[in-house]
Design a protein around this motif. Sequence first.
Motif, PDB file in Angstrom:
ATOM      1  N   LYS A  38       0.835  -1.203   0.000  1.00 50.61           N
ATOM      2  CA  LYS A  38       0.000   0.000   0.000  1.00 50.61           C
ATOM      3  C   LYS A  38       0.868   1.251   0.000  1.00 50.61           C
ATOM      4  O   LYS A  38       0.602   2.220  -0.708  1.00 50.61           O
ATOM      5  CB  LYS A  38      -0.918   0.012   1.231  1.00 50.61           C
ATOM      6  N   VAL A  39       1.911   1.229   0.838  1.00 53.68           N
ATOM      7  CA  VAL A  39       2.841   2.352   0.885  1.00 53.68           C
ATOM      8  C   VAL A  39       3.512   2.530  -0.472  1.00 53.68           C
ATOM      9  O   VAL A  39       3.666   3.654  -0.961  1.00 53.68           O
ATOM     10  CB  VAL A  39       3.895   2.136   1.991  1.00 53.68           C
ATOM     11  N   ALA A  40       3.933   1.429  -1.091  1.00 54.75           N
ATOM     12  CA  ALA A  40       4.580   1.512  -2.396  1.00 54.75           C
ATOM     13  C   ALA A  40       3.638   2.100  -3.436  1.00 54.75           C
ATOM     14  O   ALA A  40       4.041   2.928  -4.267  1.00 54.75           O
ATOM     15  CB  ALA A  40       5.050   0.121  -2.826  1.00 54.75           C
ATOM     16  N   MET A  41       2.365   1.691  -3.425  1.00 58.49           N
ATOM     17  CA  MET A  41       1.397   2.231  -4.368  1.00 58.49           C
ATOM     18  C   MET A  41       1.170   3.714  -4.129  1.00 58.49           C
ATOM     19  O   MET A  41       1.094   4.520  -5.068  1.00 58.49           O
ATOM     20  CB  MET A  41       0.073   1.459  -4.267  1.00 58.49           C
ATOM     21  N   ALA A  42       1.054   4.093  -2.859  1.00 57.89           N
ATOM     22  CA  ALA A  42       0.826   5.497  -2.532  1.00 57.89           C
ATOM     23  C   ALA A  42       2.026   6.349  -2.922  1.00 57.89           C
ATOM     24  O   ALA A  42       1.871   7.444  -3.479  1.00 57.89           O
ATOM     25  CB  ALA A  42       0.530   5.638  -1.035  1.00 57.89           C
ATOM     26  N   LEU A  43       3.234   5.864  -2.610  1.00 65.72           N
ATOM     27  CA  LEU A  43       4.439   6.621  -2.934  1.00 65.72           C
ATOM     28  C   LEU A  43       4.594   6.772  -4.443  1.00 65.72           C
ATOM     29  O   LEU A  43       4.947   7.851  -4.938  1.00 65.72           O
ATOM     30  CB  LEU A  43       5.663   5.926  -2.341  1.00 65.72           C
ATOM     31  N   SER A  44       4.320   5.715  -5.196  1.00 63.07           N
ATOM     32  CA  SER A  44       4.433   5.792  -6.656  1.00 63.07           C
ATOM     33  C   SER A  44       3.415   6.776  -7.223  1.00 63.07           C
ATOM     34  O   SER A  44       3.734   7.555  -8.135  1.00 63.07           O
ATOM     35  CB  SER A  44       4.243   4.410  -7.275  1.00 63.07           C
ATOM     36  N   GLU A  45       2.206   6.771  -6.693  1.00 68.17           N
ATOM     37  CA  GLU A  45       1.177   7.703  -7.169  1.00 68.17           C
ATOM     38  C   GLU A  45       1.548   9.139  -6.817  1.00 68.17           C
ATOM     39  O   GLU A  45       1.382  10.070  -7.612  1.00 68.17           O
ATOM     40  CB  GLU A  45      -0.177   7.338  -6.548  1.00 68.17           C
ATOM     41  N   PHE A  46       2.084   9.327  -5.617  1.00 64.63           N
ATOM     42  CA  PHE A  46       2.476  10.662  -5.162  1.00 64.63           C
ATOM     43  C   PHE A  46       3.601  11.229  -6.033  1.00 64.63           C
ATOM     44  O   PHE A  46       3.554  12.383  -6.476  1.00 64.63           O
ATOM     45  CB  PHE A  46       2.928  10.604  -3.706  1.00 64.63           C
ATOM     46  N   ILE A  47       4.619  10.424  -6.302  1.00 61.45           N
ATOM     47  CA  ILE A  47       5.768  10.906  -7.071  1.00 61.45           C
ATOM     48  C   ILE A  47       5.372  11.181  -8.520  1.00 61.45           C
ATOM     49  O   ILE A  47       5.735  12.220  -9.088  1.00 61.45           O
ATOM     50  CB  ILE A  47       6.924   9.894  -7.006  1.00 61.45           C
ATOM     51  N   THR A  48       4.619  10.279  -9.136  1.00 63.93           N
ATOM     52  CA  THR A  48       4.270  10.454 -10.544  1.00 63.93           C
ATOM     53  C   THR A  48       3.325  11.622 -10.768  1.00 63.93           C
ATOM     54  O   THR A  48       3.339  12.231 -11.836  1.00 63.93           O
ATOM     55  CB  THR A  48       3.638   9.172 -11.115  1.00 63.93           C
ATOM     56  N   THR A  49       2.515  11.974  -9.767  1.00 63.64           N
ATOM     57  CA  THR A  49       1.583  13.088  -9.938  1.00 63.64           C
ATOM     58  C   THR A  49       2.143  14.412  -9.430  1.00 63.64           C
ATOM     59  O   THR A  49       1.896  15.464 -10.012  1.00 63.64           O
ATOM     60  CB  THR A  49       0.250  12.806  -9.220  1.00 63.64           C
ATOM     61  N   SER A  50       2.917  14.382  -8.340  1.00 62.84           N
ATOM     62  CA  SER A  50       3.408  15.624  -7.745  1.00 62.84           C
ATOM     63  C   SER A  50       4.822  15.982  -8.184  1.00 62.84           C
ATOM     64  O   SER A  50       5.170  17.155  -8.239  1.00 62.84           O
ATOM     65  CB  SER A  50       3.379  15.514  -6.215  1.00 62.84           C
ATOM     66  N   TYR A  51       5.642  14.992  -8.494  1.00 61.29           N
ATOM     67  CA  TYR A  51       7.032  15.229  -8.881  1.00 61.29           C
ATOM     68  C   TYR A  51       7.367  14.396 -10.113  1.00 61.29           C
ATOM     69  O   TYR A  51       8.156  13.450 -10.043  1.00 61.29           O
ATOM     70  CB  TYR A  51       7.988  14.906  -7.726  1.00 61.29           C
ATOM     71  N   PRO A  52       6.778  14.728 -11.253  1.00 61.40           N
ATOM     72  CA  PRO A  52       6.932  13.875 -12.439  1.00 61.40           C
ATOM     73  C   PRO A  52       8.360  13.814 -12.984  1.00 61.40           C
ATOM     74  O   PRO A  52       8.668  12.923 -13.773  1.00 61.40           O
ATOM     75  CB  PRO A  52       5.975  14.520 -13.453  1.00 61.40           C
TER      76      PRO A  52
END
Length: 373
Positions: free
Chosen positions: A207-221
């Motif tokens: 879950k953490v990995a999914m959240a971190l990947s979503e956060f980075i790809t959307t906020s810090y592309p």
Amino acid sequence: MNKNDAKSGFVFTKHTPKDQSPFDKLFDIFQELITHTSGDFDEAMDWLKQIDDEYKLTTEDYTLDDFVEDLKKKGYLREEIKMDGKSGLAITEKTERAIRKRALEQIFGKLRKSGAGNHRTKQTGRGDEQAGEFRDYRFGDSLEQISMTESFKNAQINHGIGDFTLSENDLVVEETMYKTQMSTVLMIDISHSMILYGEDRITPAKKVAMALSEFITTSYPKDTLDILVFGNDAWPIKIKDLPYLNVGPYHTNTVAGLQLAMDLLRRKRNTNKQIFMITDGKPSCVRLPDGRYYKNSNGLDSYIVNKCYAMASQARKLHIPITTFMIAEDPYLMQFVEHFTAANQGKAFYTGLKGLGEMIFSDYETNRRKRIK
């Protein structure tokens, strides 16, 4: 009475639950179940039926069959051929994205999508992001850096309003911040101990990995995130594979995970690089030069442990800090993590499953504000 004299305090109101459609209510539960079942649709639906039987989630007007039909119509399910040759249903990429977004909202809160995110450093100069600080103009400063509002204000103060004059001494420059990019490798332990003793540790980790990947790809592309898993060996996985991640009958080859992580980071041009490692157990396996595995689950084997310390030191020489998130509280193993962290000059967090996401998010945000040297 003056309204400024009004007493302050808490105002309690009756809780009004969010109005959701029957589909949305079931879909919210379904996403949680499909994460726990590692993408197994049939198992998730069996669990959902048990929950429905107990809590009466559906009605005669909207049944579980209606829910499945809506999942198909909305593009969350697809037909596939199973391993036994029979046809069945499986989740789609749209569902995978929805699960990642839900994980982000669950763990990190509803973060607003920002623009092209790069990482601040503490150095000011001719950068590309405003810092909110001003200084006198110096020869060589570009015109884009000049704050016209502050410069005009100085001209009026220095020369008066009647005969407007703007001189070089009136010019004010707004400082900008250099921004850096971050390359992160997230290592996830998938050894058998991640589900031992009746505690599911792999689900919070992914879950953490999914959240971190979503956060980075959307906020810090402009940042990069690579994810790898390690058991007897280590191998990279794609973000879309995360919902299906599960443990195996593996020992813990931390050395293999670190070797792969550093290989991935060597290919990145970014100067800021870091490794996040989620693990719950001691290293218990290494691969020998002849290809055989050396395994020892009894205590901390000195040969295996020293190999880990050597990898930590190597990462330090490459300026790659390792942050270890240990989701166990065994003092014996904590001692190993402390020595490992000292060898790398990195960081370690000892956390239960509940605080894992918040800690990783906080550390990522902290690291992106500084240049790692």
